[in-house]
Design a protein around this motif. Structure first.
Motif, PDB file in Angstrom:
ATOM      1  N   HIS A 271      -9.496  25.020 -36.749  1.00  0.00           N
ATOM      2  CA  HIS A 271      -7.980  24.848 -36.420  1.00  0.00           C
ATOM      3  C   HIS A 271      -7.612  24.384 -35.421  1.00  0.00           C
ATOM      4  O   HIS A 271      -6.267  24.455 -35.133  1.00  0.00           O
ATOM      5  CB  HIS A 271      -7.138  26.486 -36.627  1.00  0.00           C
ATOM      6  CG  HIS A 271      -7.953  27.256 -37.617  1.00  0.00           C
ATOM      7  ND1 HIS A 271      -7.610  27.148 -39.101  1.00  0.00           N
ATOM      8  CD2 HIS A 271      -8.713  28.427 -37.579  1.00  0.00           C
ATOM      9  CE1 HIS A 271      -8.310  28.165 -39.789  1.00  0.00           C
ATOM     10  NE2 HIS A 271      -8.886  28.985 -38.655  1.00  0.00           N
ATOM     11  N   GLY A 272      -8.401  23.698 -34.544  1.00  0.00           N
ATOM     12  CA  GLY A 272      -7.923  22.985 -33.444  1.00  0.00           C
ATOM     13  C   GLY A 272      -7.617  24.191 -32.271  1.00  0.00           C
ATOM     14  O   GLY A 272      -7.996  25.274 -32.416  1.00  0.00           O
ATOM     15  N   VAL A 273      -6.840  23.634 -31.316  1.00  0.00           N
ATOM     16  CA  VAL A 273      -6.265  24.655 -30.204  1.00  0.00           C
ATOM     17  C   VAL A 273      -4.759  25.001 -30.443  1.00  0.00           C
ATOM     18  O   VAL A 273      -4.235  24.097 -31.037  1.00  0.00           O
ATOM     19  CB  VAL A 273      -6.501  23.922 -28.656  1.00  0.00           C
ATOM     20  CG1 VAL A 273      -8.000  23.899 -28.780  1.00  0.00           C
ATOM     21  CG2 VAL A 273      -5.864  22.772 -28.649  1.00  0.00           C
ATOM     22  N   GLU A 274      -4.434  25.957 -30.008  1.00  0.00           N
ATOM     23  CA  GLU A 274      -3.141  26.520 -30.025  1.00  0.00           C
ATOM     24  C   GLU A 274      -2.475  26.561 -28.576  1.00  0.00           C
ATOM     25  O   GLU A 274      -2.631  27.392 -27.845  1.00  0.00           O
ATOM     26  CB  GLU A 274      -2.980  27.780 -30.573  1.00  0.00           C
ATOM     27  CG  GLU A 274      -3.416  27.873 -32.155  1.00  0.00           C
ATOM     28  CD  GLU A 274      -3.517  29.503 -32.493  1.00  0.00           C
ATOM     29  OE1 GLU A 274      -2.496  29.854 -32.940  1.00  0.00           O
ATOM     30  OE2 GLU A 274      -4.546  30.208 -32.299  1.00  0.00           O
ATOM     31  N   GLY A 275      -1.477  25.560 -28.371  1.00  0.00           N
ATOM     32  CA  GLY A 275      -0.934  25.646 -27.304  1.00  0.00           C
ATOM     33  C   GLY A 275      -1.663  25.161 -26.076  1.00  0.00           C
ATOM     34  O   GLY A 275      -3.072  24.472 -26.087  1.00  0.00           O
ATOM     35  N   ALA A 276      -1.283  25.376 -24.629  1.00  0.00           N
ATOM     36  CA  ALA A 276      -1.794  24.809 -23.644  1.00  0.00           C
ATOM     37  C   ALA A 276      -2.872  25.371 -23.448  1.00  0.00           C
ATOM     38  O   ALA A 276      -3.324  26.633 -23.744  1.00  0.00           O
ATOM     39  CB  ALA A 276      -0.899  24.783 -22.477  1.00  0.00           C
ATOM     40  N   GLN A 277      -3.965  24.583 -22.762  1.00  0.00           N
ATOM     41  CA  GLN A 277      -5.521  25.370 -22.718  1.00  0.00           C
ATOM     42  C   GLN A 277      -5.666  25.704 -21.078  1.00  0.00           C
ATOM     43  O   GLN A 277      -5.381  24.862 -20.275  1.00  0.00           O
ATOM     44  CB  GLN A 277      -6.501  24.502 -23.264  1.00  0.00           C
ATOM     45  CG  GLN A 277      -6.340  24.129 -24.794  1.00  0.00           C
ATOM     46  CD  GLN A 277      -6.828  25.721 -25.472  1.00  0.00           C
ATOM     47  OE1 GLN A 277      -7.997  26.107 -25.336  1.00  0.00           O
ATOM     48  NE2 GLN A 277      -5.667  26.205 -26.115  1.00  0.00           N
ATOM     49  N   SER A 278      -6.474  26.801 -20.965  1.00  0.00           N
ATOM     50  CA  SER A 278      -6.845  27.086 -19.546  1.00  0.00           C
ATOM     51  C   SER A 278      -8.237  26.821 -19.230  1.00  0.00           C
ATOM     52  O   SER A 278      -8.994  26.738 -20.458  1.00  0.00           O
ATOM     53  CB  SER A 278      -6.800  28.576 -19.247  1.00  0.00           C
ATOM     54  OG  SER A 278      -5.249  28.964 -19.321  1.00  0.00           O
ATOM     55  N   ARG A 279      -8.669  26.507 -18.012  1.00  0.00           N
ATOM     56  CA  ARG A 279     -10.332  26.393 -17.986  1.00  0.00           C
ATOM     57  C   ARG A 279     -10.320  26.921 -16.379  1.00  0.00           C
ATOM     58  O   ARG A 279      -9.703  26.590 -15.591  1.00  0.00           O
ATOM     59  CB  ARG A 279     -10.527  24.818 -18.006  1.00  0.00           C
ATOM     60  CG  ARG A 279     -11.930  24.683 -17.785  1.00  0.00           C
ATOM     61  CD  ARG A 279     -12.215  23.179 -17.990  1.00  0.00           C
ATOM     62  NE  ARG A 279     -11.987  22.933 -19.418  1.00  0.00           N
ATOM     63  CZ  ARG A 279     -12.931  23.169 -20.631  1.00  0.00           C
ATOM     64  NH1 ARG A 279     -14.230  23.297 -20.157  1.00  0.00           N
ATOM     65  NH2 ARG A 279     -12.706  22.633 -21.659  1.00  0.00           N
ATOM     66  N   ILE A 280     -11.262  27.721 -16.285  1.00  0.00           N
ATOM     67  CA  ILE A 280     -11.917  28.572 -15.128  1.00  0.00           C
ATOM     68  C   ILE A 280     -13.320  27.827 -14.706  1.00  0.00           C
ATOM     69  O   ILE A 280     -13.996  27.566 -15.673  1.00  0.00           O
ATOM     70  CB  ILE A 280     -11.701  29.750 -15.091  1.00  0.00           C
ATOM     71  CG1 ILE A 280     -12.834  30.516 -16.083  1.00  0.00           C
ATOM     72  CG2 ILE A 280     -10.426  30.339 -15.281  1.00  0.00           C
ATOM     73  CD1 ILE A 280     -12.971  31.792 -15.916  1.00  0.00           C
TER      74      ILE A 280
END
Length: 241
Positions: free
Chosen positions: A104-113
């Motif tokens: 479905h792709g991504v929903e909204g802004a993505q986080s990464r740690i």
């Protein structure tokens, strides 16, 4: 079950371990709030960035502990010199496609740690459980993203004053809600398989957006928070599968 932004802080983050008898003997060992500063790979905002893995303290971990103890506010910026840990995982020629991982792709802004060895080992445990329970690559992405939100891939014991009721482990499961005993839900293999068992009971979970599938299992106070981790979770699963 998720009531406060500092709930996930690894005040008593457990050392990651494989499913062996030797490691199992150590799974109840926990770190204090001060001790977590020695764990690499913490960040707590959607703007968290990636950089190279080290084993020592870093700004993200120190700032997280300061936040938990009231020494710093959540509005202060956090920088880190750590990476996602992807460089520590050999790439495979037959790794799953992005279409399988994120249909479905991504929903909204993505986080990464950034990730340290403990987080990476816990991610491997989730991926292994996904294979063994038959939920496949997509299920693994949902599981890793859920743990990224719930515990930042740390196997958390009781957080004391910062604990959300009796939530523990990679998925912040609660004994009082029927997930198992404290000993069980702080076993990464058990916790992961319990999560995937519940996921498989969600009708049509394979066709749901990640955040909807995760929320149906977790019943979080912040149901849309899982979506921000989909891209990093897909990266992790693609590397580890």
């Amino acid at each position: 079950m998720k009531q406060h932004v500092t709930r996930w802080l690894p005040a008593v983050a457990k050392t990651a371990y494989a499913r062996t008898a030797v490691v199992a003997q150590n799974r109840r060992a926990a770190l204090t709030v001060a001790g977590v500063a020695a764990l690499g790979g913490l960040a707590f905002a959607p703007t968290a960035v990636a950089a190279p893995v080290t084993s020592g303290p870093h700004a993200g971990a120190v700032a997280a502990i300061d936040l938990a103890t009231g020494k710093k506010t959540a509005t202060e910026a956090v920088t880190s010199d750590l990476t996602t840990g992807g460089d520590k995982v050999p790439a495979k020629a037959d790794r799953p496609t992005r279409e399988k991982l994120m249909p479905h792709g991504v929903e909204g802004a993505q986080s990464r740690i950034p990730l340290d060895d403990a987080q990476l080992a816990n991610a491997k445990a989730i991926v292994t459980a996904a294979k063994e329970t038959g939920v496949g690559e997509r299920g693994a992405v949902i599981g890793v993203a859920t743990s990224l939100q719930e515990s930042k891939l740390y196997n958390l014991g009781h957080l004391g004053a910062y604990n959300d009721h009796d939530s523990e482990g990679l998925f912040q499961q609660r004994p009082s809600s029927g997930w198992g005993t404290s000993e069980q839900i702080t076993d990464p293999d058990y916790a992961s398989k319990a999560f995937f068992g519940a996921l498989r009971n969600v009708g049509g979970w394979q066709d749901l957006p990640l955040t909807a599938a995760a929320q149906t299992v977790q019943v979080s106070a912040y149901p849309y928070a899982y979506a921000q981790w989909e891209e990093q979770a897909a990266d992790i699963v693609q590397q580890l599968w």
